[in-house]
Motif scaffolding. Structure first.
Motif, PDB file in Angstrom:
ATOM      1  N   ASP A 173       0.814  -1.220   0.000  1.00  0.00           N
ATOM      2  CA  ASP A 173       0.000   0.000   0.000  1.00  0.00           C
ATOM      3  C   ASP A 173       0.843   1.264   0.000  1.00  0.00           C
ATOM      4  O   ASP A 173       0.326   2.373   0.078  1.00  0.00           O
ATOM      5  CB  ASP A 173      -0.975   0.018   1.189  1.00  0.00           C
ATOM      6  CG  ASP A 173      -0.263  -0.126   2.530  1.00  0.00           C
ATOM      7  OD1 ASP A 173       0.988  -0.208   2.553  1.00  0.00           O
ATOM      8  OD2 ASP A 173      -0.962  -0.163   3.557  1.00  0.00           O
ATOM      9  N   THR A 174       2.178   1.111  -0.093  1.00  0.00           N
ATOM     10  CA  THR A 174       3.048   2.277  -0.147  1.00  0.00           C
ATOM     11  C   THR A 174       3.265   2.690  -1.599  1.00  0.00           C
ATOM     12  O   THR A 174       3.086   1.891  -2.521  1.00  0.00           O
ATOM     13  CB  THR A 174       4.416   1.981   0.503  1.00  0.00           C
ATOM     14  OG1 THR A 174       5.239   3.142   0.435  1.00  0.00           O
ATOM     15  CG2 THR A 174       5.133   0.844  -0.226  1.00  0.00           C
ATOM     16  N   SER A 175       3.663   3.919  -1.809  1.00  0.00           N
ATOM     17  CA  SER A 175       3.951   4.380  -3.175  1.00  0.00           C
ATOM     18  C   SER A 175       5.381   4.042  -3.566  1.00  0.00           C
ATOM     19  O   SER A 175       5.753   4.159  -4.731  1.00  0.00           O
ATOM     20  CB  SER A 175       3.741   5.901  -3.268  1.00  0.00           C
ATOM     21  OG  SER A 175       4.601   6.575  -2.357  1.00  0.00           O
ATOM     22  N   ASN A 176       6.195   3.633  -2.599  1.00  0.00           N
ATOM     23  CA  ASN A 176       7.611   3.357  -2.840  1.00  0.00           C
ATOM     24  C   ASN A 176       7.840   1.846  -2.868  1.00  0.00           C
ATOM     25  O   ASN A 176       8.132   1.238  -1.855  1.00  0.00           O
ATOM     26  CB  ASN A 176       8.462   4.018  -1.743  1.00  0.00           C
ATOM     27  CG  ASN A 176       9.938   3.769  -1.935  1.00  0.00           C
ATOM     28  OD1 ASN A 176      10.400   3.583  -3.060  1.00  0.00           O
ATOM     29  ND2 ASN A 176      10.682   3.739  -0.849  1.00  0.00           N
ATOM     30  N   TYR A 177       7.681   1.240  -4.034  1.00  0.00           N
ATOM     31  CA  TYR A 177       7.858  -0.204  -4.149  1.00  0.00           C
ATOM     32  C   TYR A 177       9.346  -0.534  -4.069  1.00  0.00           C
ATOM     33  O   TYR A 177      10.161   0.028  -4.805  1.00  0.00           O
ATOM     34  CB  TYR A 177       7.275  -0.718  -5.465  1.00  0.00           C
ATOM     35  CG  TYR A 177       5.790  -0.479  -5.579  1.00  0.00           C
ATOM     36  CD1 TYR A 177       4.897  -1.183  -4.783  1.00  0.00           C
ATOM     37  CD2 TYR A 177       5.287   0.464  -6.460  1.00  0.00           C
ATOM     38  CE1 TYR A 177       3.531  -0.969  -4.876  1.00  0.00           C
ATOM     39  CE2 TYR A 177       3.918   0.693  -6.557  1.00  0.00           C
ATOM     40  CZ  TYR A 177       3.046  -0.028  -5.762  1.00  0.00           C
ATOM     41  OH  TYR A 177       1.701   0.194  -5.848  1.00  0.00           O
ATOM     42  N   HIS A 178       9.693  -1.462  -3.172  1.00  0.00           N
ATOM     43  CA  HIS A 178      11.114  -1.771  -2.968  1.00  0.00           C
ATOM     44  C   HIS A 178      11.257  -3.152  -2.345  1.00  0.00           C
ATOM     45  O   HIS A 178      10.634  -3.457  -1.329  1.00  0.00           O
ATOM     46  CB  HIS A 178      11.739  -0.720  -2.040  1.00  0.00           C
ATOM     47  CG  HIS A 178      13.222  -0.864  -1.878  1.00  0.00           C
ATOM     48  ND1 HIS A 178      14.117  -0.277  -2.738  1.00  0.00           N
ATOM     49  CD2 HIS A 178      13.961  -1.520  -0.957  1.00  0.00           C
ATOM     50  CE1 HIS A 178      15.358  -0.572  -2.356  1.00  0.00           C
ATOM     51  NE2 HIS A 178      15.283  -1.337  -1.273  1.00  0.00           N
TER      52      HIS A 178
ATOM     53  N   TYR B 140      15.639 -14.157 -15.040  1.00  0.00           N
ATOM     54  CA  TYR B 140      14.172 -14.208 -15.048  1.00  0.00           C
ATOM     55  C   TYR B 140      13.559 -12.869 -15.450  1.00  0.00           C
ATOM     56  O   TYR B 140      12.348 -12.665 -15.326  1.00  0.00           O
ATOM     57  CB  TYR B 140      13.650 -14.619 -13.672  1.00  0.00           C
ATOM     58  CG  TYR B 140      14.062 -16.010 -13.248  1.00  0.00           C
ATOM     59  CD1 TYR B 140      13.562 -17.130 -13.889  1.00  0.00           C
ATOM     60  CD2 TYR B 140      14.959 -16.197 -12.203  1.00  0.00           C
ATOM     61  CE1 TYR B 140      13.943 -18.407 -13.510  1.00  0.00           C
ATOM     62  CE2 TYR B 140      15.348 -17.475 -11.804  1.00  0.00           C
ATOM     63  CZ  TYR B 140      14.840 -18.567 -12.466  1.00  0.00           C
ATOM     64  OH  TYR B 140      15.224 -19.834 -12.091  1.00  0.00           O
ATOM     65  N   GLY B 141      14.387 -11.934 -15.914  1.00  0.00           N
ATOM     66  CA  GLY B 141      13.886 -10.636 -16.372  1.00  0.00           C
ATOM     67  C   GLY B 141      13.411  -9.735 -15.253  1.00  0.00           C
ATOM     68  O   GLY B 141      12.488  -8.929 -15.438  1.00  0.00           O
ATOM     69  N   LEU B 142      14.055  -9.801 -14.079  1.00  0.00           N
ATOM     70  CA  LEU B 142      13.567  -9.070 -12.904  1.00  0.00           C
ATOM     71  C   LEU B 142      14.180  -7.687 -12.739  1.00  0.00           C
ATOM     72  O   LEU B 142      13.797  -6.935 -11.845  1.00  0.00           O
ATOM     73  CB  LEU B 142      13.816  -9.907 -11.638  1.00  0.00           C
ATOM     74  CG  LEU B 142      13.043 -11.229 -11.587  1.00  0.00           C
ATOM     75  CD1 LEU B 142      13.461 -12.052 -10.367  1.00  0.00           C
ATOM     76  CD2 LEU B 142      11.549 -10.979 -11.566  1.00  0.00           C
TER      77      LEU B 142
ATOM     78  N   ILE C  91      21.137  -6.358  -3.108  1.00  0.00           N
ATOM     79  CA  ILE C  91      20.487  -6.622  -4.398  1.00  0.00           C
ATOM     80  C   ILE C  91      19.055  -6.111  -4.264  1.00  0.00           C
ATOM     81  O   ILE C  91      18.329  -6.530  -3.361  1.00  0.00           O
ATOM     82  CB  ILE C  91      20.468  -8.127  -4.733  1.00  0.00           C
ATOM     83  CG1 ILE C  91      21.863  -8.739  -4.555  1.00  0.00           C
ATOM     84  CG2 ILE C  91      19.969  -8.346  -6.150  1.00  0.00           C
ATOM     85  CD1 ILE C  91      22.060  -9.499  -3.275  1.00  0.00           C
ATOM     86  N   TYR C  92      18.642  -5.189  -5.140  1.00  0.00           N
ATOM     87  CA  TYR C  92      17.333  -4.565  -4.937  1.00  0.00           C
ATOM     88  C   TYR C  92      16.551  -4.452  -6.239  1.00  0.00           C
ATOM     89  O   TYR C  92      17.095  -4.516  -7.338  1.00  0.00           O
ATOM     90  CB  TYR C  92      17.502  -3.177  -4.313  1.00  0.00           C
ATOM     91  CG  TYR C  92      18.104  -2.139  -5.247  1.00  0.00           C
ATOM     92  CD1 TYR C  92      17.293  -1.313  -6.014  1.00  0.00           C
ATOM     93  CD2 TYR C  92      19.483  -2.004  -5.364  1.00  0.00           C
ATOM     94  CE1 TYR C  92      17.832  -0.377  -6.877  1.00  0.00           C
ATOM     95  CE2 TYR C  92      20.036  -1.066  -6.215  1.00  0.00           C
ATOM     96  CZ  TYR C  92      19.207  -0.262  -6.976  1.00  0.00           C
ATOM     97  OH  TYR C  92      19.751   0.663  -7.841  1.00  0.00           O
ATOM     98  N   MET C  93      15.233  -4.290  -6.086  1.00  0.00           N
ATOM     99  CA  MET C  93      14.299  -4.086  -7.191  1.00  0.00           C
ATOM    100  C   MET C  93      13.318  -2.996  -6.790  1.00  0.00           C
ATOM    101  O   MET C  93      12.946  -2.909  -5.622  1.00  0.00           O
ATOM    102  CB  MET C  93      13.514  -5.376  -7.489  1.00  0.00           C
ATOM    103  CG  MET C  93      14.357  -6.587  -7.782  1.00  0.00           C
ATOM    104  SD  MET C  93      13.388  -8.103  -7.560  1.00  0.00           S
ATOM    105  CE  MET C  93      12.037  -7.783  -8.677  1.00  0.00           C
ATOM    106  N   LYS C  94      12.883  -2.181  -7.769  1.00  0.00           N
ATOM    107  CA  LYS C  94      11.934  -1.105  -7.460  1.00  0.00           C
ATOM    108  C   LYS C  94      10.674  -1.136  -8.336  1.00  0.00           C
ATOM    109  O   LYS C  94       9.791  -0.307  -8.167  1.00  0.00           O
ATOM    110  CB  LYS C  94      12.624   0.261  -7.612  1.00  0.00           C
ATOM    111  CG  LYS C  94      13.602   0.557  -6.486  1.00  0.00           C
ATOM    112  CD  LYS C  94      14.108   1.983  -6.553  1.00  0.00           C
ATOM    113  CE  LYS C  94      14.917   2.344  -5.315  1.00  0.00           C
ATOM    114  NZ  LYS C  94      14.071   2.412  -4.104  1.00  0.00           N
ATOM    115  N   SER C  95      10.600  -2.069  -9.257  1.00  0.00           N
ATOM    116  CA  SER C  95       9.421  -2.167 -10.124  1.00  0.00           C
ATOM    117  C   SER C  95       8.359  -3.035  -9.456  1.00  0.00           C
ATOM    118  O   SER C  95       8.635  -4.173  -9.063  1.00  0.00           O
ATOM    119  CB  SER C  95       9.819  -2.778 -11.471  1.00  0.00           C
ATOM    120  OG  SER C  95       8.687  -3.260 -12.157  1.00  0.00           O
ATOM    121  N   ALA C  96       7.153  -2.504  -9.326  1.00  0.00           N
ATOM    122  CA  ALA C  96       6.066  -3.259  -8.695  1.00  0.00           C
ATOM    123  C   ALA C  96       5.791  -4.562  -9.448  1.00  0.00           C
ATOM    124  O   ALA C  96       5.593  -5.616  -8.834  1.00  0.00           O
ATOM    125  CB  ALA C  96       4.801  -2.403  -8.644  1.00  0.00           C
TER     126      ALA C  96
END
Length: 314
Positions: free
Chosen positions: A140-145, A166-168, A181-186
């Motif tokens: 529910d946050t606007s900052n996907y992480h 896997y295209g992440l 190691i991080y991701m920010k795309s919902a």
């Protein structure tokens, strides 16, 4: 209330894994949260702040290797309220050699292809890394992480490559003495959670994200409607001001009949939009008029008011 990260981890913990996937998960957990200890032989100390993860490691180790395990709970001091769960495990050399994790008296830098030999075991390994060091923001946050951290850069790059297979779209940064190691795309976060076996969490994540997106869209629509309404009210007020000035200085008779009719309707209906004014005009006169026709009439009133104001100034 459980954090979303904890929900994901506890869902993974309760999944069933076959023999090879159990090894892959242990490989990740021991590498990330394990420490080798020398004393009366070689022993292994594993730390975690999650009781269910500690229980899962205990179960997997017992099933695969039947070691003796000393289980301790350490209370955290001061501000941190979480307990630390410690597993002191015998048969360290046997376990680590079987998992291809032992190099001299330390851990190998990277996992072995003999452990991670197919898609299932690689996904299980990623699940283990997330259990050991992962976190993900509430949906529910606007900052996907989403992020996971390890102690050395080669392993971080190895995990990044595995995830990007896997295209992440994962990335690595150094934060203090660890590599993250991080991701920010919902969308990619949802894909990752699906890949590591957190299907229920994926449903919650996607549902909450879609609900939030829809709420934002509705708010934008409402804000746009409000902005349009304010714009229409401002235009109406200016039209009424010009009409009143023309009537005061020259009388409504100075306007042609159609323009005078539009002026009268506007004075009687200051809150109406142009579309609504066109309907009223039709009801009163039996004739249709378009929005552009109304704009033309109000332009004539505006020009006449401007002419009268200029004459007064002269």
């Amino acid at each position: 209330m459980l954090s979303f990260s904890r929900k994901v981890k506890e869902e993974i913990v309760f999944n069933d894994f076959d023999h090879d996937c159990s090894k892959a998960i242990l490989c990740a957990l021991l590498k990330t949260n394990g420490t080798l200890m020398l004393g009366q032989g070689l022993s292994l100390l594993i730390r975690t702040e999650n009781a269910k993860i500690a229980s899962k490691m205990h179960k997997l180790l017992k099933e695969l290797y039947a070691p003796s395990i000393e289980f301790k709970v350490k209370k955290m001091m001061k501000l941190k309220k979480n307990n630390i769960y410690l597993l002191k495990v015998s048969k360290a050399r046997e376990i680590l050699e079987d998992l291809h994790l032992l190099e001299g008296l330390g851990f190998t830098m990277l996992p072995s292809d003999e452990i991670l030999y197919d898609d299932r075991t690689r996904r299980a390994y990623l699940a283990g890394i997330f259990l050991a060091s992962g976190s993900v923001n509430n949906p529910d946050t606007s900052n996907y992480h989403l992020e996971m951290s390890v102690q050395n850069e080669p392993l971080a790059m190895y995990i990044e490559d595995m995830m990007n297979h896997y295209g992440l779209n994962a990335h690595v940064i150094k934060r203090r003495n660890r590599f993250v190691i991080y991701m920010k795309s919902a969308e990619r976060i949802g894909d990752f959670l699906r890949a590591i076996g957190a299907s229920t969490s994926v449903m919650e994540f996607e549902t909450t994200r879609i609900d939030r997106s829809m709420a934002n869209t509705v708010n934008r629509w409402n804000n746009c409607d409000i902005a349009n309404e304010m714009k229409a009210m401002t235009a109406s007020a200016k039209q009424i001001e010009d009409i009143a000035y023309v009537i005061d200085k020259a009388g409504i008779e100075i306007l042609d009949s159609k323009t005078a009719e539009v002026a009268q309707i506007r004075l009687e209906n200051p809150e109406l939009t142009l579309n609504e004014l066109a309907d009223v005009y039709f009801d009163k006169t039996g004739q249709t008029i378009s929005k552009s026709g109304l704009h033309h009439r109000f332009k004539k009133i505006k020009d006449e008011a401007a002419r009268l104001r200029q004459m007064e100034e002269e």
